[in-house]
Design a protein around this motif. Structure first.
Motif, short mmCIF file in Angstrom:
data_model
loop_
_atom_site.label_atom_id
_atom_site.label_comp_id
_atom_site.label_asym_id
_atom_site.label_seq_id
_atom_site.Cartn_x
_atom_site.Cartn_y
_atom_site.Cartn_z
N THR A 90 0.85 -1.19 0.00
CA THR A 90 0.00 0.00 0.00
C THR A 90 0.88 1.24 0.00
O THR A 90 2.11 1.15 0.12
N ASP A 91 0.27 2.42 -0.10
CA ASP A 91 1.05 3.65 -0.27
C ASP A 91 1.67 4.17 1.03
O ASP A 91 2.40 5.16 1.02
N GLU A 92 1.42 3.52 2.15
CA GLU A 92 1.94 4.03 3.42
C GLU A 92 3.45 3.95 3.55
O GLU A 92 4.03 4.59 4.43
N ILE A 93 4.11 3.15 2.69
CA ILE A 93 5.58 3.06 2.80
C ILE A 93 6.29 3.85 1.70
O ILE A 93 7.49 3.70 1.50
N LEU A 94 5.56 4.71 0.99
CA LEU A 94 6.21 5.55 -0.01
C LEU A 94 6.88 6.74 0.66
O LEU A 94 6.44 7.23 1.71
N ASP A 95 7.96 7.22 0.05
CA ASP A 95 8.66 8.38 0.60
C ASP A 95 7.88 9.66 0.29
O ASP A 95 6.78 9.63 -0.28
N ALA A 96 8.47 10.80 0.66
CA ALA A 96 7.78 12.08 0.51
C ALA A 96 7.43 12.40 -0.93
O ALA A 96 6.44 13.09 -1.21
N SER A 97 8.20 11.87 -1.88
CA SER A 97 7.92 12.12 -3.29
C SER A 97 6.74 11.31 -3.80
O SER A 97 6.16 11.60 -4.85
N GLY A 98 6.40 10.24 -3.07
CA GLY A 98 5.32 9.37 -3.49
C GLY A 98 5.67 8.45 -4.64
O GLY A 98 4.81 7.76 -5.19
N GLN A 99 6.96 8.39 -5.00
CA GLN A 99 7.40 7.60 -6.15
C GLN A 99 8.20 6.36 -5.78
O GLN A 99 8.33 5.44 -6.58
N LEU A 100 8.75 6.32 -4.58
CA LEU A 100 9.63 5.22 -4.18
C LEU A 100 9.27 4.73 -2.78
O LEU A 100 8.78 5.51 -1.95
N ILE A 101 9.52 3.45 -2.52
CA ILE A 101 9.39 2.97 -1.15
C ILE A 101 10.57 3.50 -0.34
O ILE A 101 11.64 3.78 -0.88
N LYS A 142 13.74 3.65 2.29
CA LYS A 142 14.86 2.74 2.58
C LYS A 142 14.55 1.86 3.78
O LYS A 142 14.94 0.70 3.84
N LYS A 143 13.82 2.41 4.74
CA LYS A 143 13.45 1.64 5.92
C LYS A 143 12.57 0.44 5.55
O LYS A 143 12.78 -0.68 6.03
N ALA A 144 11.59 0.67 4.68
CA ALA A 144 10.69 -0.41 4.27
C ALA A 144 11.46 -1.46 3.47
O ALA A 144 11.24 -2.67 3.65
N ARG A 145 12.36 -1.01 2.60
CA ARG A 145 13.16 -1.95 1.83
C ARG A 145 13.97 -2.84 2.75
O ARG A 145 14.01 -4.07 2.59
N GLN A 146 14.63 -2.26 3.74
CA GLN A 146 15.45 -3.05 4.66
C GLN A 146 14.57 -3.96 5.51
O GLN A 146 14.96 -5.10 5.83
N GLU A 147 13.39 -3.48 5.84
CA GLU A 147 12.47 -4.30 6.63
C GLU A 147 12.07 -5.56 5.87
O GLU A 147 11.98 -6.66 6.44
N MET A 148 11.84 -5.43 4.57
CA MET A 148 11.50 -6.60 3.76
C MET A 148 12.66 -7.59 3.72
O MET A 148 12.46 -8.81 3.78
N ILE A 149 13.87 -7.09 3.60
CA ILE A 149 15.04 -7.97 3.61
C ILE A 149 15.15 -8.69 4.95
O ILE A 149 15.35 -9.92 5.01
N ASP A 150 14.99 -7.94 6.04
CA ASP A 150 15.18 -8.51 7.37
C ASP A 150 14.06 -9.46 7.78
O ASP A 150 14.31 -10.46 8.47
N LEU A 151 12.83 -9.16 7.36
CA LEU A 151 11.69 -9.98 7.78
C LEU A 151 11.37 -11.12 6.84
O LEU A 151 10.80 -12.13 7.25
N ILE A 152 11.74 -10.96 5.56
CA ILE A 152 11.40 -11.99 4.57
C ILE A 152 12.62 -12.82 4.19
O ILE A 152 12.63 -14.05 4.35
N ALA A 153 13.66 -12.17 3.68
CA ALA A 153 14.80 -12.90 3.11
C ALA A 153 15.67 -13.58 4.16
O ALA A 153 15.94 -14.79 4.08
N ARG A 154 16.11 -12.83 5.14
CA ARG A 154 17.09 -13.38 6.08
C ARG A 154 16.57 -14.59 6.88
O ARG A 154 17.31 -15.58 7.02
N PRO A 155 15.35 -14.58 7.40
CA PRO A 155 14.89 -15.76 8.14
C PRO A 155 14.78 -17.03 7.30
O PRO A 155 14.90 -18.13 7.82
N VAL A 156 14.56 -16.87 6.00
CA VAL A 156 14.41 -18.02 5.12
C VAL A 156 15.77 -18.52 4.62
O VAL A 156 16.05 -19.73 4.60
#
Length: 389
Positions: A188-199, A201-215
């Protein structure tokens, strides 16, 4: 001698991917028929696009299936429950175009013959405890992890659509590390930055830490590269962004490209269709050969013609790792496995309503009790008989 390195990549897609939405609905229809009529004939195809789902195919059965209700229930279970995802179970239009099975096909199937012509492939190897190739198993686990944290509400912004991709580095044919990981996560749009065009950096790292690393755990290192929503954002997903059809993810469904997938898709087909039953039996054979210690890798290739019960051909390839000749392996297979449609259906107990579970995260390498073709019950007998050949 220098180490020979190569890379192999496999992808998987999650339950909200448009093609997987279709696979699940087709297999949901099949399950509902089998619950009421174990001998129903089903070849169910589904198509989905923005706001519209079409269910068609050929079904001959005494069962009654409320297609509208069933499809909406599956769509709701996937997670398309709100217009913010561009597709939801309340408002999508559903069209039913199902017809009866052709009597010309029924003539061959009724007497116990195969429901179609074609070739089917089974494969097993020692790379994982599931006796599957490592890249596809990790790719499946990544999208399953995305669904898990979305359902648990660990993060609030994930949508149902997602994809993964894993590139494994091999040394002399042995998997050593993961070189790169791709995560495509609808949000959803809640993780977009102020420009509204990109997610962010915090959300990107969160996906790596919560999805990729545990698997991926021990397979990743400091040089592993991560690619998360590489366009910058993934707001528009699911049927709103792409059409879906039953059977378009057959490489995902099988071995991730390590072995040929065979000539036909699985979902929506009852087990008289050898596209499905013989592919499951081929995996059963290959897995038991590897589990018996008779090969480190094994590929089984079966060929059928419509109306004939026995396969036209059996091929075995152990890639130089087998302890028997191909002729001996074929003899062993014929003595221990019934390869007729009736035999495969009986021995693998394929008339149960078990197929919705197969429609996501691969048809092979699974541990749930429904996946009878993953059993290694034949391995002890194969090992014993092979010693006498």
């Amino acid at each position: 001698m220098a180490t020979r390195k190569h890379f192999f990549t496999s992808e998987s897609v999650g339950e909200g991917h448009p093609d997987k939405v279709c696979d699940q609905i087709s297999d949901g229809v099949l399950d509902e028929v089998l619950r009421q009529d174990p001998y129903g004939r089903v070849a169910c195809e589904t198509y989905v696009t923005m706001g519209l789902l079409i269910v068609g195919g050929e079904i001959t059965t005494t069962a009654y299936v409320d297609i509208q209700r069933l499809a909406r229930k599956i769509i709701e279970g996937i997670g398309y429950v709100h217009p913010k995802y561009g597709f939801d179970h309340h408002t999508c239009a559903i069209i039913n175009t199902i017809n009866c099975q052709s009597p010309d096909i029924a003539m061959g199937v009724d007497k116990g013959g195969a429901g179609d012509q074609g070739f089917m492939v089974g494969y097993a190897c020692k790379e994982t405890k599931e006796l599957m190739p490592l890249p596809i198993m990790l790719a499946h686990k990544l999208v399953a992890r995305m669904a898990e944290i979305r359902r648990k509400g660990t993060v609030k912004y994930l949508g149902p659509d997602c994809k993964s991709q894993v590139s494994v580095e091999y040394h002399d044919g042995i998997p050593k590390r993961i070189d790169s990981v791709v995560l495509a996560c609808q949000h959803t749009d809640e993780i977009l930055d102020a420009s509204g065009q990109l997610i962010t950096k915090k959300a990107r790292q969160e996906m790596i830490d919560l999805i990729a690393r545990p698997v991926l755990k021990e397979w990743i290192d400091k040089d592993t590269k991560y690619y998360v929503n590489e366009t910058g954002k993934f707001l528009v997903g699911g049927p709103q962004s792409d059409t879906g059809m039953t059977g378009r993810k057959i490489v995902v469904d099988t071995y991730g490209g390590v072995a040929a997938p065979g000539g036909g898709a699985f979902s929506g087909k009852d087990p008289t269709k050898v596209d499905r039953s013989a592919a499951y039996m081929a995996r059963f054979i290959a897995k038991n050969i590897v589990a018996a210690g008779l090969a480190d890798k094994c590929l089984i290739h079966l060929a059928y013609v419509i109306g004939k019960a026995e396969p036209l051909a059996i091929m075995v390839d152990t890639f130089g790792t087998g302890k028997l000749s191909e002729t001996a392996f074929v003899k062993l297979i014929r003595e221990n496995f019934d390869l007729t449609p009736k035999g495969m259906i009986r021995d693998l107990d394929l008339l149960r309503p078990i197929y919705l579970k197969t429609a996501c995260y691969g048809h092979f390498g699974r541990t749930e009790p429904e996946f009878s073709w993953e059993s290694t019950e034949k391995a002890p007998a194969l090992k014993k008989q092979a010693a006498r050949l």
